[in-house]
Design a protein around this motif. Sequence first.
Motif, PDB file in Angstrom:
ATOM      1  N   LEU A   1      -5.237 -17.086  -5.924  1.00 48.01           N
ATOM      2  CA  LEU A   1      -4.222 -17.585  -6.852  1.00 48.01           C
ATOM      3  C   LEU A   1      -3.995 -16.560  -7.971  1.00 48.01           C
ATOM      4  CD1 LEU A   1      -2.569 -20.241  -7.257  1.00 48.01           C
ATOM      5  CD2 LEU A   1      -4.234 -20.795  -9.024  1.00 48.01           C
ATOM      6  N   SER A   2      -5.100 -15.980  -8.476  1.00 50.06           N
ATOM      7  CA  SER A   2      -4.975 -14.977  -9.545  1.00 50.06           C
ATOM      8  C   SER A   2      -4.162 -13.776  -9.074  1.00 50.06           C
ATOM      9  CB  SER A   2      -6.345 -14.468  -9.997  1.00 50.06           C
ATOM     10  OG  SER A   2      -7.203 -15.529 -10.261  1.00 50.06           O
ATOM     11  N   VAL A   3      -4.385 -13.371  -7.818  1.00 47.87           N
ATOM     12  CA  VAL A   3      -3.639 -12.221  -7.298  1.00 47.87           C
ATOM     13  C   VAL A   3      -2.144 -12.535  -7.299  1.00 47.87           C
ATOM     14  CG1 VAL A   3      -3.252 -10.743  -5.299  1.00 47.87           C
ATOM     15  CG2 VAL A   3      -5.557 -11.431  -5.887  1.00 47.87           C
TER      16      VAL A   3
ATOM     17  N   THR B   1      -9.351 -16.715  -6.769  1.00 45.96           N
ATOM     18  CA  THR B   1      -9.011 -15.291  -6.821  1.00 45.96           C
ATOM     19  C   THR B   1      -7.663 -15.029  -6.160  1.00 45.96           C
ATOM     20  OG1 THR B   1     -11.355 -14.800  -6.685  1.00 45.96           O
ATOM     21  CG2 THR B   1      -9.861 -12.977  -6.299  1.00 45.96           C
TER      22      THR B   1
END
Lengths: 300, 296
Positions: B122-124, B120
């Motif tokens: 990393l996704s941000v 998550t």
Amino acid sequence: MQLTGTKQIRKLQFGEIFFRNGLALSALALGIILLAIFITILVASIPSIKAIGISFFYGKTWNPVENDFGGLPFLIGTLITSLLALIISIPFSIAVGLFLGEYFTKGFLSVFFKNIIELLAAIPSVIYGFVGMFVLVPFVRDLETSLNVPPYGVGIFTASIILSIMVIPYSVSLIRQVIMLVPSSYKEAAYSLGATRYEVIKNVILPYTRSGIFAGILLSLGRALGETMAVTMLIGNSQIIPKSIFAPSNTMASVIANEFTEATGDVYLSALVEMGLFLFVVTTIINVIGRQIIKRFSIN
Amino acid sequence: MSLDDKLSNVSQSTDMERGILIRKYKNIFLKSLVIFLTVVVTLPLLLVLFYIFKRGISAISWSFLMNLPKPVGETGGGIFNALIGSAIIIGIAAVIAIPFGVSIGVYLSEFRKTKLAYWTLLSVDVLQGIPSIVIGIVIYLWIVKTMGSFSALSGSIALTLMMLPSIIKSTEETLKLIPDTLKEASLSLGVPYYRTILKVILPAGISGILSGVILGIARIAGETAPLLFTAFGNPFTNTNILKPMASLPLVIFNYAISPYDEWHELAWGAAFILIVFILLLNTLTKLAEKKWKVQF
């Protein structure tokens, strides 16, 4: 009594599980959204990938009426504009990073210039473009007249100057952070040997923070590649390969901004989406590498 | 000691003195250079603010705020449609993004070590780096194409995606600073976990979360690229969120690139209002940080 007690506990447990799962679900949703973004633009690019193929990257003419979709002029325009912006911004970014991270870490001056940099980041792209059109363009036009090049005013040079101002805050905040992470024992050791501050910066701080500064510049490149509005307003929107840095050109982002709502035909729209896909992939790779370097640096 | 020795001693010491002098000058030179370049960086900010204020103030009047834009050739139009549009589009984006972002932030700070948290985070980072124009394309494909019309709602959703990273990051970073003892004290009193989070942890970190939200709003208030193919713009006042809607940054863009002086005037006025709004939000963030500072 006992019964209501267990009932309450059960209710609590239910709320507990519901809450925890809700949190995890929202985190999961973000990943799914990101994946969906990637799949969406990938699927929407397929008609263009099929019809144009690899010539998308080396085709020199972009003429949607004739179904010519060569993206090379925009690829070159994007690269030159971003690199020029980086070259202009690097000395300033490192200087401000040193100013805030080494020379003035506390006190009025530090707070003042930190706020200035934050405000530079807060001004919207469209405002930079707008002020650039009415202030910078006439100035560049005069410059071009005195240099004996065609005085367009708009073009790669103008866009790069504004772009460099826009990316400075991003690299400064990272460069400042890594400079502040240099262990004070290293600096003190150098000072105790009689080094001046100049020598400490040259021989201790800059070598120690080299990878971090590189990451800061990389991340600002990621910003520059995808920046749209200011560039669209200042680059002159020409579809041919630029001959000089004063020539009008187009970046991938500005082509999308200009042509997306007017794109007729599946391949045309899909070709623009493919440009978006390319931007997405490149900026994501740059971002992930940059963040990884920073992470490794802060652990050290 | 012979005279020769004495002489060579003297020349040695002047050599050394000269070396020290050069090192000193280099030191002073670098410091002056750093200060000079830093001062130069403030010039563009001052120039932008100067021009926006100088050209913008003269454009502002009551009728400018309350009227619709007039056709080319007539003076005295306003930007009422864009003010209403911006308020609606930003409002909806904030309503969606705040609960979503805060709950992701809570997850990231509470379950730091899990695999999901790693991905998550990393996704941000990736979401934050996506060019805004690409977000515009995606929302166009998702919503505008399926619903068959440009709409304010699609603009709001695009801005939601732009706003999420700042809310998530500030929530996570603030909550990380709150000591575990606070949570443990609450749990040991028998307070359920979700109440501990909602009534103890979140209020303790409200300043950081609030400043993240305000900064997020300031960021999306000026976003233009994701609105080009979603909210699209509208010369009339519209409050139906399923129809195209005007917004301040779109008005600035469209009028700035037009060839008409009357429209440039409108753009200066709109830019002034946008800048004042953004400066206000930034000051508010500073105040929020000062007033409810996390101190432990």
